[in-house]
Scaffold this motif. Sequence first.
Motif, short mmCIF file in Angstrom:
data_model
loop_
_atom_site.label_atom_id
_atom_site.label_comp_id
_atom_site.label_asym_id
_atom_site.label_seq_id
_atom_site.Cartn_x
_atom_site.Cartn_y
_atom_site.Cartn_z
N LYS A 64 0.82 -1.20 0.00
CA LYS A 64 0.00 0.00 0.00
C LYS A 64 0.86 1.26 0.00
CE LYS A 64 -3.75 2.26 2.55
NZ LYS A 64 -4.60 2.21 3.77
N LEU A 65 0.66 2.11 -1.01
CA LEU A 65 1.34 3.40 -1.07
C LEU A 65 0.61 4.40 -0.18
CD1 LEU A 65 2.33 3.92 -4.81
CD2 LEU A 65 3.87 4.08 -2.86
N LEU A 66 1.32 4.98 0.78
CA LEU A 66 0.72 5.96 1.69
C LEU A 66 0.87 7.38 1.19
CD1 LEU A 66 2.02 4.51 5.10
CD2 LEU A 66 -0.19 4.11 4.00
N ALA A 67 1.88 7.61 0.37
CA ALA A 67 2.12 8.95 -0.17
C ALA A 67 2.91 8.82 -1.46
CB ALA A 67 2.89 9.81 0.84
N GLY A 68 2.78 9.82 -2.34
CA GLY A 68 3.54 9.83 -3.57
C GLY A 68 2.98 8.89 -4.62
N ARG A 69 3.88 8.40 -5.47
CA ARG A 69 3.46 7.58 -6.61
C ARG A 69 4.36 6.36 -6.77
NH1 ARG A 69 7.07 8.19 -10.73
NH2 ARG A 69 8.48 10.00 -10.63
N ASN A 70 3.93 5.46 -7.69
CA ASN A 70 4.72 4.29 -8.04
C ASN A 70 5.70 4.68 -9.16
OD1 ASN A 70 5.62 1.65 -8.18
ND2 ASN A 70 3.86 0.90 -9.37
N PHE A 71 6.61 3.77 -9.50
CA PHE A 71 7.53 4.02 -10.60
C PHE A 71 6.76 4.08 -11.92
CE2 PHE A 71 10.19 1.71 -7.46
CZ PHE A 71 11.12 2.71 -7.22
N ASP A 72 7.26 4.90 -12.85
CA ASP A 72 6.61 5.08 -14.14
C ASP A 72 7.66 4.93 -15.23
OD1 ASP A 72 5.32 5.93 -16.43
OD2 ASP A 72 4.21 7.52 -15.42
N PRO A 73 7.51 3.94 -16.13
CA PRO A 73 8.52 3.74 -17.18
C PRO A 73 8.67 4.93 -18.13
CG PRO A 73 6.56 2.38 -17.58
CD PRO A 73 6.40 2.96 -16.22
N LYS A 74 7.68 5.83 -18.15
CA LYS A 74 7.74 7.00 -19.04
C LYS A 74 8.62 8.11 -18.47
CE LYS A 74 3.08 6.10 -20.78
NZ LYS A 74 1.67 6.63 -20.86
N ILE A 75 8.93 8.02 -17.16
CA ILE A 75 9.73 9.07 -16.51
C ILE A 75 11.17 8.60 -16.42
CG2 ILE A 75 10.02 10.46 -14.42
CD1 ILE A 75 7.04 10.12 -13.89
N THR A 76 12.06 9.28 -17.10
CA THR A 76 13.47 8.86 -17.19
C THR A 76 14.15 8.84 -15.83
OG1 THR A 76 13.55 9.89 -19.39
CG2 THR A 76 15.66 9.33 -18.35
N ASP A 77 13.86 9.82 -14.98
CA ASP A 77 14.53 9.91 -13.67
C ASP A 77 14.25 8.70 -12.78
OD1 ASP A 77 15.72 12.26 -14.25
OD2 ASP A 77 14.34 13.54 -13.13
N ASP A 78 13.17 7.97 -13.08
CA ASP A 78 12.84 6.82 -12.23
C ASP A 78 13.89 5.72 -12.31
OD1 ASP A 78 10.64 8.11 -11.35
OD2 ASP A 78 9.17 6.66 -12.06
N THR A 79 14.68 5.68 -13.37
CA THR A 79 15.76 4.69 -13.47
C THR A 79 17.11 5.29 -13.09
OG1 THR A 79 16.12 5.22 -15.80
CG2 THR A 79 14.57 3.45 -15.31
N VAL A 80 17.09 6.52 -12.60
CA VAL A 80 18.35 7.19 -12.26
C VAL A 80 18.44 7.52 -10.77
CG1 VAL A 80 19.87 9.15 -12.75
CG2 VAL A 80 18.46 8.16 -14.58
N THR A 81 17.43 8.22 -10.24
CA THR A 81 17.51 8.68 -8.85
C THR A 81 16.28 8.39 -8.00
OG1 THR A 81 16.67 10.87 -9.52
CG2 THR A 81 19.08 10.58 -9.44
N SER A 82 15.14 8.03 -8.60
CA SER A 82 13.90 7.89 -7.84
C SER A 82 13.91 6.66 -6.94
CB SER A 82 12.69 7.80 -8.79
OG SER A 82 12.57 8.99 -9.55
N VAL A 83 13.40 6.80 -5.70
CA VAL A 83 13.28 5.69 -4.77
C VAL A 83 11.93 5.76 -4.06
CG1 VAL A 83 15.76 5.45 -4.39
CG2 VAL A 83 14.42 6.90 -2.87
N ILE A 84 11.44 4.60 -3.64
CA ILE A 84 10.25 4.51 -2.79
C ILE A 84 10.72 3.91 -1.47
CG2 ILE A 84 8.00 3.43 -2.49
CD1 ILE A 84 7.69 3.43 -5.54
N VAL A 85 10.35 4.53 -0.36
CA VAL A 85 10.82 4.08 0.95
C VAL A 85 9.65 3.59 1.80
CG1 VAL A 85 12.78 5.67 0.89
CG2 VAL A 85 10.63 6.40 1.97
N ASN A 86 9.96 2.86 2.88
CA ASN A 86 8.91 2.43 3.80
C ASN A 86 8.82 3.38 4.99
OD1 ASN A 86 11.22 1.74 5.21
ND2 ASN A 86 10.58 -0.35 5.69
N GLU A 87 7.82 3.15 5.84
CA GLU A 87 7.59 4.03 6.99
C GLU A 87 8.77 4.02 7.96
OE1 GLU A 87 3.12 4.01 8.36
OE2 GLU A 87 3.66 1.99 7.65
#
Length: 812
Positions: A554-577
């Motif tokens: 369950k995502l509490l805030a923000g968004r999931n990874f998106d293959p259309k967004i280049t930065d998601d394979t460079v610097t984007s991270v999803i963290v836990n509580e």
Amino acid sequence: MLKHYFKIAVRNLGRQKILSFINISGLSIGLACFSLFLLYAVNEFSFDRFHKNSDNIYRVYRWTNAMDGREAEGDVYMPSPLGPAMKADLPDVANYVRLRDGWGESFIKVDGTVRRMNITYADPSLFTIFSFPLKYGTPQGALKELQNLVITRSRAKELFGTDNVVGRTIEIKIEESFVPFTVTAVAEDIPANSSIQFDLLGNFNYMETTKSGKRGVNNWNRSSYITYVQLNEGSGLVNDVQKLGAFRHKYYADEEKELKERGFKWEGNKPPVRYGLQPLKAGHTDTKIFGGSVEQVNPKTIWILLSIATGVLLIACINFTTLAIGRSARRAKEVGVRKVIGSERKHLIIQFLAEAILLSVLSLLIGLLLVKLLLPYFNQLSGRELEFSFSLYPEISWMLAGLTLLVGLLAGSYPALILSGFRPIEVLKSKIKVSGSNIFTKSLVTVQFALSIGLIICTMVILRQTKYMSGKNPGFNKENIVVVDASDTRTEEIYPLFKQALISRIDIAGIASADLGLGAGTGSSRSGFEYNGTHKDVYEYFVDQDYIPLMGMKLLAGRNFDPKITDDTVTSVIVNEATVKDFGWTVENAVGQQIKGYMETKTPVVIGVVKNFNFRPFREEIKPQMFHQFADYEPYKFFVRVKPGDPTPALAAMQKAWTGVVADLPFKYNFLDESLDNFYKAEKKWSNIIGWAGGISVFLACLGLFGLAALAAINRTKEIGIRKVLGASLAGIVTLLSKDFLKLVVIALIIATPLAWYFMNKWLQDFAYRISIGWWVFIAAGALAIIIAFVTIGLQAVKAGVANPVKSLRTE
């Protein structure tokens, strides 16, 4: 004289067949149980002692002092250049060997057939430092060339059908291709009590020529290998803190200064990090120092198991003693007659002791036979491959011999000393009568049932905790997920094709990929770095954009990874509580935060926060974790969610899809829920062992109770006959014979309850998520013990109650 004693002993056994059977079988079972537990304990304490040079072999470890709230810890994973440097710089070091354990299974090819197998790499000096016997080949030539290979006998037979395979070729998949290796030696199968285990052993120097191995060459900052050193005879290096400190300082000259500049603090004037030497024979039970191919065992665990075994044996010995007293009580007239015809007291004492020791020896022989029969099942229970051998474990022989003699002396001494002291005239006039159920025997019975009830309570608590951990929702949907192992393949090419072949099937709900699995033995990746002057440790996982939805997180805030967004394979991270809390953020402001200090060339940015879930065992609190899609990682695990129902068609489709994209490599998979359940192997093993011990202890206690009830009925035969003539009912007779024994069981429950609660409550403290011990556990255990005891006594009581009173009144 001895022949005479032997004849009398055999005659008495024949007269009282049932009691003799109970006596011998009870002690046999107790000795068998104790022997198996003793074998396990001796094996754990005897690790690595079979090596000729074991007293001079040490494993190098790194000890990091407590700093900034982090506990002090030790580990055995060292940099590759450490061994050669120690031999060059420290005159005490005669030789060294480096090992790289199998990092998962590798693909091997034999006669065109491909399969998976663990590959271990070691320096050629392994066979000169350690005493692993070779059936074929020599220690000097075993790993002489880079592409040489050593195989164990059992693996040789499995792969080739024979063990003489020197000169044969085994191809190992190294990176993109299969590389041929020549078998130059065949080793005897590695003993179970060895901390070094291997099936296929390659040359460490070859491993350093591979892509992954080159990263460690002359690299003092990559710690991935285990290093053993052999010291010269009489060396004092193991206790020379200054010399070892100077050695480390030579290669990490600025370490202390850099740690201070980062704000780290530690107690005392000792270096924050130091090298130490761990004796080879101490490694298996030294849990303060982490690492190694064989799971370490806490000595406390071994002593607890031995205590349980001793408890079971004590119950058996109490049975033996109480029944010996009871049987001897009926021989008072025999003693009187013997004294009248001239027998001395010492002869009577010797006779009773000889009979008891004879029974003990007979019980030991039957017990050893039971050990041989039960050993395969015990190996399954304990997770070990043990062999009951007096040559391998000579201490077991004298322990059991001494124990058997002690039990015989204790069981025979009480009746021998009491009965031999009677005056013959009083005995023959029936003025003296020894009861088989006096205060001493009642005390022993109480101890028996206290131990049994305690083990029942412990078993129930451990089973409940294990079931709780296995059944508790980890925070995501673990059911119906198949994890396909794609290690050692070109996953970037394979995964899209594999997914395309399956995604349209109606029995498959979704497919995702990650670099690591979840559960025991699937590995983990943890990064340590400085964030705003504070050290942080974060578990990281490479995942694709389908992973979080597929797992039901369950995502509490923000968004999931998106293959259309280049930065998601460079610097984007999803963290836990847990990460949000550890870094001092809130769920509301976490999105957009930069994780500075992660790498010099990369600063991750948080794009989402996922609800906490248990990716580690429930005995641990949830740790900081982050997901990313950094381009330098590959998805080695494919997660396939199958719709509820029979998974067989879906698995067949996965097999076909795999064969379609990787035709020459075998398909391997596991179910995610089973991998997570493997976290609790130790607890399940404990519950099984204690459960069996509890069951055996209850059986033995009831066996003794059955014998004592039979004695009580025999001793009160005339009384029961008179009561029946006067109108006593069957229920009244049963109550008469049962109440005294049931009182003892209730007293045992009162003794066992607080002790069991104390030890189980202490055990549960090791778990971050645990059950509470309900009052009903003690009531259930007590009720079970009372019911079993009542049924056991009731059988004898009913038998006595339905007997013909006329025959009872004729009894002398």
